[in-house]
Each structure stands twice: as C-alpha cells, then as structure tokens.
Design a protein around this motif. Sequence first.
Motif, PDB file in Angstrom:
ATOM      1  N   ASP A 135       0.798  -1.257   0.059  1.00  0.00           N
ATOM      2  CA  ASP A 135       0.074  -0.122   0.050  1.00  0.00           C
ATOM      3  C   ASP A 135       0.859   1.148   0.273  1.00  0.00           C
ATOM      4  OD1 ASP A 135      -2.217  -1.571   0.032  1.00  0.00           O
ATOM      5  OD2 ASP A 135      -2.748  -1.238   2.233  1.00  0.00           O
ATOM      6  N   THR A 136       1.937   1.252   0.932  1.00  0.00           N
ATOM      7  CA  THR A 136       2.782   2.301   0.709  1.00  0.00           C
ATOM      8  C   THR A 136       3.423   2.491  -0.619  1.00  0.00           C
ATOM      9  OG1 THR A 136       3.348   2.099   3.147  1.00  0.00           O
ATOM     10  CG2 THR A 136       4.718   3.307   1.873  1.00  0.00           C
ATOM     11  N   ILE A 137       3.858   1.614  -1.175  1.00  0.00           N
ATOM     12  CA  ILE A 137       4.592   1.534  -2.447  1.00  0.00           C
ATOM     13  C   ILE A 137       3.487   2.202  -3.561  1.00  0.00           C
ATOM     14  CG2 ILE A 137       5.696   0.537  -4.416  1.00  0.00           C
ATOM     15  CD1 ILE A 137       6.892  -1.473  -2.362  1.00  0.00           C
ATOM     16  N   ALA A 138       2.336   1.559  -3.512  1.00  0.00           N
ATOM     17  CA  ALA A 138       1.475   2.034  -4.240  1.00  0.00           C
ATOM     18  C   ALA A 138       1.081   3.520  -4.166  1.00  0.00           C
ATOM     19  CB  ALA A 138       0.018   1.111  -4.253  1.00  0.00           C
ATOM     20  N   GLY A 139       0.885   4.120  -2.837  1.00  0.00           N
ATOM     21  CA  GLY A 139       0.667   5.356  -2.736  1.00  0.00           C
ATOM     22  C   GLY A 139       1.846   6.259  -3.355  1.00  0.00           C
ATOM     23  N   GLY A 149       3.283  13.435 -14.384  1.00  0.00           N
ATOM     24  CA  GLY A 149       2.481  13.260 -15.804  1.00  0.00           C
ATOM     25  C   GLY A 149       2.542  12.004 -16.323  1.00  0.00           C
ATOM     26  N   ILE A 150       2.711  10.614 -15.572  1.00  0.00           N
ATOM     27  CA  ILE A 150       3.084   9.469 -16.357  1.00  0.00           C
ATOM     28  C   ILE A 150       1.761   8.652 -15.875  1.00  0.00           C
ATOM     29  CG2 ILE A 150       4.229   7.599 -15.785  1.00  0.00           C
ATOM     30  CD1 ILE A 150       6.606   9.373 -14.895  1.00  0.00           C
ATOM     31  N   THR A 151       1.692   7.813 -16.892  1.00  0.00           N
ATOM     32  CA  THR A 151       0.308   7.025 -16.878  1.00  0.00           C
ATOM     33  C   THR A 151       0.714   5.564 -16.575  1.00  0.00           C
ATOM     34  OG1 THR A 151      -0.966   8.383 -18.242  1.00  0.00           O
ATOM     35  CG2 THR A 151      -1.482   6.085 -17.810  1.00  0.00           C
ATOM     36  N   LEU A 152       0.569   4.972 -15.667  1.00  0.00           N
ATOM     37  CA  LEU A 152       1.160   3.512 -15.326  1.00  0.00           C
ATOM     38  C   LEU A 152       0.356   2.803 -16.073  1.00  0.00           C
ATOM     39  CD1 LEU A 152       1.206   3.723 -11.452  1.00  0.00           C
ATOM     40  CD2 LEU A 152       3.203   3.796 -12.841  1.00  0.00           C
ATOM     41  N   PRO A 153       1.109   1.529 -16.545  1.00  0.00           N
ATOM     42  CA  PRO A 153       0.431   0.643 -17.681  1.00  0.00           C
ATOM     43  C   PRO A 153      -0.352  -0.370 -16.784  1.00  0.00           C
ATOM     44  CG  PRO A 153       2.796  -0.142 -17.040  1.00  0.00           C
ATOM     45  CD  PRO A 153       2.591   1.329 -16.385  1.00  0.00           C
ATOM     46  N   ALA A 157      -1.532  -0.703  -7.380  1.00  0.00           N
ATOM     47  CA  ALA A 157      -1.450  -1.567  -6.454  1.00  0.00           C
ATOM     48  C   ALA A 157      -0.948  -2.939  -7.217  1.00  0.00           C
ATOM     49  CB  ALA A 157      -3.002  -2.306  -6.203  1.00  0.00           C
ATOM     50  N   ASP A 158      -1.223  -2.978  -8.382  1.00  0.00           N
ATOM     51  CA  ASP A 158      -0.342  -4.311  -9.146  1.00  0.00           C
ATOM     52  C   ASP A 158       1.018  -3.820  -9.175  1.00  0.00           C
ATOM     53  OD1 ASP A 158      -2.639  -5.895  -9.307  1.00  0.00           O
ATOM     54  OD2 ASP A 158      -3.208  -5.411 -11.110  1.00  0.00           O
ATOM     55  N   ALA A 159       1.318  -2.734  -9.724  1.00  0.00           N
ATOM     56  CA  ALA A 159       2.634  -2.128 -10.099  1.00  0.00           C
ATOM     57  C   ALA A 159       3.344  -2.350  -8.801  1.00  0.00           C
ATOM     58  CB  ALA A 159       2.805  -0.870 -10.605  1.00  0.00           C
ATOM     59  N   PHE A 192       7.450   1.136 -16.677  1.00  0.00           N
ATOM     60  CA  PHE A 192       6.356   1.305 -16.033  1.00  0.00           C
ATOM     61  C   PHE A 192       5.970   2.931 -16.545  1.00  0.00           C
ATOM     62  CE2 PHE A 192       6.083  -1.772 -12.066  1.00  0.00           C
ATOM     63  CZ  PHE A 192       5.935  -2.693 -13.078  1.00  0.00           C
ATOM     64  N   ALA A 193       7.046   3.662 -16.439  1.00  0.00           N
ATOM     65  CA  ALA A 193       7.027   4.961 -16.765  1.00  0.00           C
ATOM     66  C   ALA A 193       6.860   5.445 -18.128  1.00  0.00           C
ATOM     67  CB  ALA A 193       8.205   5.663 -16.361  1.00  0.00           C
ATOM     68  N   GLY A 194       6.830   4.204 -18.888  1.00  0.00           N
ATOM     69  CA  GLY A 194       6.734   4.392 -20.415  1.00  0.00           C
ATOM     70  C   GLY A 194       7.888   5.209 -20.974  1.00  0.00           C
ATOM     71  N   THR A 195       9.078   5.458 -20.769  1.00  0.00           N
ATOM     72  CA  THR A 195      10.031   6.251 -21.065  1.00  0.00           C
ATOM     73  C   THR A 195      10.747   5.570 -22.190  1.00  0.00           C
ATOM     74  OG1 THR A 195      11.788   5.451 -19.629  1.00  0.00           O
ATOM     75  CG2 THR A 195      10.594   7.427 -18.807  1.00  0.00           C
TER      76      THR A 195
END
Length: 201
Positions: A135-139, A149-153, A157-159, A192-195
């Motif tokens: 939960d901390t990591i997800a937050g 301004g990044i959209t996670l894939p 929670a899953d990431a 994850f960041a799509g860079t």
Amino acid sequence: MPRLTRAESQARTREQLLATAKELFLRDGYAVTSLEKVADEAGYSKGAVYSNFRNKDELCLAVLDRIHDEQVAMVAKALVDAEGLEGLLAGFQAWAEHSIGDEAWTSLEVEFAVGARRDPRIRAELAARDKAMRDTIAGLLTGFSERLGITLPMSAADAATALLSLGIGLGVQRAIDPTIPVSVLPDVIRLFAGTGDTGTA
C-alpha cells in the motif's frame, strides 16, 4: 538526574531489549538466538523480556518492524531532494545499492518467514505487514505518477506488488551473489513510466 517513571523505565527496557535482539538476530540468526541470550546480552532477566514481548516471534516481528522503519526513512532521505524521474531513480538506486541484498537482513527475513509457515497467526502478521508495504509503494507510485504526468501501464496496486516481489527476489539473489546489479529495479520503473529507456547501453 530525575528518576525515571515506571512507564519511562519500561520503555527504556523495551528499547534496549529490542536493540539487543536486532543485533543478535542479524548477527547469529533467529533460530539460534534464545530469549535468554537476548536478556543476558541486554543486562536483564528473561522475565523482563516476557514483560515486554509475548514470545520470541513477537520480539522478532518488532525487530523486523524496526528494520523496515529504518529502511523507509533511508528511502525518504534518498528521495527528498530528487527532481524529475531520473533524479528519483538515482536516489532510489543509491538506497538499493546500500540495502537490497544485505546478507544479514535478507537472511533474517527469509528464516523467519519460512519458520512461520506452520503458524497461522504469524503468517497473518507477516501478510498484514506485506500489505502495508504494498500500500505504501502504491501510494508513492500514484503520487509520483501524478506529479510527473506519467500514466502507469497497470494499477498502482499491481505495480507495487510487482516491484516488491522483484525487490525481494533481487535481495535474495544479491545476498548470494552481490555482483548482481540493482539497476534492474530502476529499469523496470522506467518501463512502467513508459520512457522506453532502461538506462542501459
């Protein structure tokens, strides 16, 4: 010097027992470290241990909580002045180089978790702590993605589950072979960041 109140004295005793147990568990391992040894090393009776902790499992949970709190503080310090994604990743990698694969910490986590597999209460305690970590990591992922301004894939929670699992596995591998690089973690975050740039040649 003013005399300590009963509560202050008990808090000091608990702190000394916890610090001693942490040192012994990390140095010698969980199984071989008895409560008698913790008490002796801290300068107290075994009764003092039982006045503060129900049993050795509860003492080890408190030790692991202390270690986790220390690591969270180290991560926060590494990231506090970071700017942009690459700044955050550089700070995270600096922490990872120092902590992921620490032999004593990793061995204690694994030994305690394996030993708890037949105890539903301890497994539940560990599961609750694991969820709190996720939960901390997800937050953090949510906050950083919004800020940058990044959209996670995938969901945060899953990431978080993926990153924690990768971190734990990498820690075990690095405890065996410290030459394994930690750069895979920031590289996965870049993905994850799509860079499209893993930061490697």
